[in-house]
Scaffold this motif. Structure first.
Motif, PDB file in Angstrom:
ATOM      1  N   ILE A   1       0.859  -1.213  -0.088  1.00  0.00           N
ATOM      2  CA  ILE A   1      -0.111  -0.140   0.069  1.00  0.00           C
ATOM      3  C   ILE A   1       0.916   1.232   0.015  1.00  0.00           C
ATOM      4  O   ILE A   1       0.544   2.294  -0.538  1.00  0.00           O
TER       5      ILE A   1
ATOM      6  N   TYR B   1      -3.199  -0.174  -5.965  1.00  0.00           N
ATOM      7  CA  TYR B   1      -4.217  -0.239  -5.007  1.00  0.00           C
ATOM      8  C   TYR B   1      -5.382  -1.166  -5.316  1.00  0.00           C
ATOM      9  O   TYR B   1      -5.652  -1.774  -4.318  1.00  0.00           O
TER      10      TYR B   1
ATOM     11  N   ALA C   1      -6.998   0.489   0.880  1.00  0.00           N
ATOM     12  CA  ALA C   1      -7.117   0.366  -0.717  1.00  0.00           C
ATOM     13  C   ALA C   1      -8.309   0.850  -1.219  1.00  0.00           C
ATOM     14  O   ALA C   1      -8.350   1.575  -2.222  1.00  0.00           O
TER      15      ALA C   1
END
Length: 589
Positions: free
Chosen positions: A131, A154, A165
């Motif tokens: 992330i 993402y 996300a």
């Protein structure tokens, strides 16, 4: 073997960790062993905790027994970085426990609990959270900005079940970055983030429903929409989301979405957000304090509290607060009058794009250019006024000054048709600028031509129409000019009493021309009132103190053959003289 047992295990994902295997072996070490003392020292140095000085001392360490447990954990690559180490040592009857931990944003933290105290040690992480990689691609930090790759990363994180996300994907769909703009999909992703109880998920979902009510899957009535917005903002505010707290403050301040206006509740939400360092909340607090809407518990301190709130907000970079500080210094409201400091704040806010600040900067540049007749400064002022109306098409004052510049040819070519258009725009705004009525009426009253081209034809009836419109906004210049029309009977039935009435209303607003006209009316006997001459002298003195040359002449020569009718512009260049930018038309007694 001792070295391998106590090594720090890194690069692990707690979600994939299985229960530890059974204890394989215990190592028995004789008490008072020199080897034991060296082992403990090396182990402590390996973890690099900040331990009491007794560990490094040469004092004998009484250790009845040490037990080391080996834990087998699979090594996970490209996952959330976690360090997990459990080592228990009995040292002088105190327990040292090193535990670990999930690490955000390229840093790992060892939490050491010792004798009831907690300390932290930071180390660089070699393997990044996916992330974080997506964030770097989105913002261009540490790598080249690439929205398409960020979106794919993402999406990969979302498929791995990382709640954050979903929030980031919703933002990309809302803004149309890296993917075609799709508010429905943004709504679905924000909804998932809210279901994961992410504060920003609640907030962004509420914002989407608030800003795009017709572009979301759910068809809500106005009441349902308001209830849902408030519910989502409250959920985010409960999790200390300062923007949500600020939005709730605004809702209660204005009484939106069916809520009763509640200034006390608004102040409480703003104060909570301000404690969370929200600059917008501090500015909004200042606005409430300044406007005296605060409840009884804040008596007598409104302007002081407003100044402090604006100052704190401005220090955090809030442009609106800078503009508000500028206004306080410009007017000397709650602070000493300081035009130089006011302009400084306006310029700082204008650099940040604040529309109101740009207007103030343009206005002050126009004033400074007028005395020196600096065409370059006039041009800069005109450019700023254009920027203001481009961003705010309802800014009547900016339209007015653009019209004025085109009428006079200051910083731009003289263009009377454009001046007329801008005056009309200034009057078509939700809050018309009163001075535009008189200026537009003047254009129609006299007509205008430039270089032999009749740009605006004279139209007395149209002029009277706009003068009368100006009366509705209590414009002093309109009262004065309409008084002239009725005194002279220009395309209306002559009515000196009505002219007298209009002059009084204009003079009461300290309008110099009306003071001169009213004094002349008393001196010539046009209107007879008790103490006419004394009243005339009093009016003329006020006008003289403001620099009126004609008032000076009238005061010096009460006995005269020709009265001078002071109007807002010249009806005939052959019958007038220029007095500081205004015209005086001669009229026989």
């Amino acid at each position: 073997r001792i070295g391998t047992i106590c090594s720090v295990l890194q690069d692990l994902d707690l979600r994939d960790i299985k229960p530890p295997a059974p204890v394989k072996e215990f190592i028995q070490v004789p008490i008072d062993s020199k080897r034991l003392r060296e082992f403990i020292r090396k182990t402590m140095l390996e973890f690099k905790p900040k331990m009491p000085s007794m560990i490094a001392s040469q004092e004998p360490i009484i250790v009845p027994q040490i037990e080391i447990r080996e834990i087998e954990v699979p090594k996970i690559i490209e996952k959330i970085v976690v360090q997990k180490v459990e080592v228990e040592k009995i040292v002088t009857q105190e327990v040292v426990k090193i535990v670990e931990v999930k690490v955000p944003f390229e840093k790992i933290v060892e939490k050491i609990v010792y004798q009831g105290k907690t300390e932290y040690i930071k180390q660089e992480v070699r393997i990044q959270d996916p992330i974080i990689v997506a964030h770097q691609l989105y913002f261009g930090h540490g790598s080249e900005q690439n929205y398409n790759k960020a979106f794919n990363k993402y999406l990969e994180c979302h498929n791995q079940g990382i709640p954050e996300a979903a929030l980031c994907l919703g933002r990309m769909y809302e803004e149309g970055k890296g993917v075609e703009r799709d508010l429905w999909k943004a709504y679905e992703y924000y909804k998932q983030a809210a279901q994961s109880e992410l504060p920003d998920g609640y907030y962004r979902l509420g914002e989407l429903i608030e800003n795009y009510p017709r572009n979301i899957p759910e068809q809500l009535s106005e009441k349902e929409r308001g209830e849902q917005i408030i519910r989502l903002f409250k959920a985010a505010a409960h999790l200390d989301h300062s923007e949500a707290q600020t939005e709730l403050g605004f809702i209660y301040e204005k009484g939106l979405y069916g809520q009763k206006q509640d200034i006390t509740q608004a102040v409480e939400y703003y104060k909570t957000a301000a404690e969370n360092k929200n600059a917008r909340a501090l500015n909004n607090l200042g606005v409430i304090y300044e406007s005296h809407l605060v409840p009884e518990k804040y008596p007598g301190h409104n302007l002081e509290l407003a100044f402090q709130s604006f100052k704190q907000s401005a220090a955090m970079g809030n442009a609106a607060a800078m503009t508000n500080l500028g206004e306080m210094y410009e007017e000397g409201r709650g602070v000493p009058l300081d035009l130089k400091l006011a302009i400084k704040y306006f310029e700082q806010a204008a650099e940040k794009g604040d529309t109101s600040a740009k207007y103030y900067v343009a206005y002050h540049k126009l004033n400074s250019a007028s005395s020196a007749h600096d065409q370059q400064v006039f041009e800069t002022s005109a450019d700023l006024f254009r920027e203001v109306v481009h961003k705010d098409k309802d800014h009547s004052q900016a339209y007015f000054y653009l019209a004025f510049l085109h009428e006079r040819g200051y910083g731009v070519d003289i263009d009377l048709t454009t001046a007329e258009r801008y005056y009309l725009k200034a009057l078509s705004c939700s809050k018309p600028y009163p001075r535009a009525f008189a200026k537009l009426a003047d254009l129609y009253y006299y007509g205008r031509s430039y270089k032999g081209r009749a740009d605006v034809q004279p139209d007395i009836q149209k002029a009277i129409h706009f003068y009368e419109k100006g009366l509705q906004l209590n414009d002093a210049e309109c009262f004065n000019d309409l008084g002239v029309i009725y005194e002279e009977g220009l395309e209306v039935r002559q009515d000196v009493n009505k002219a007298h009435e209009y002059y009084i209303k204009s003079a009461e607003q300290d309008f110099t021309e009306a003071q001169v006209n009213l004094a002349r009316l008393y001196l010539t006997g046009g209107v007879v009132v008790d103490g006419s001459e004394n009243k005339a002298k009093e009016l003329l003195l006020k006008a003289v103190n403001k620099g009126s040359k004609e008032a000076r002449k009238l005061l010096d020569t009460i006995q005269y053959k020709n009265c001078l009718l002071y109007t807002s512009d010249a009806a005939d260049d052959l019958l007038c003289v220029d007095l500081g930018g205004r015209r005086i038309i001669k009229k026989k007694k």
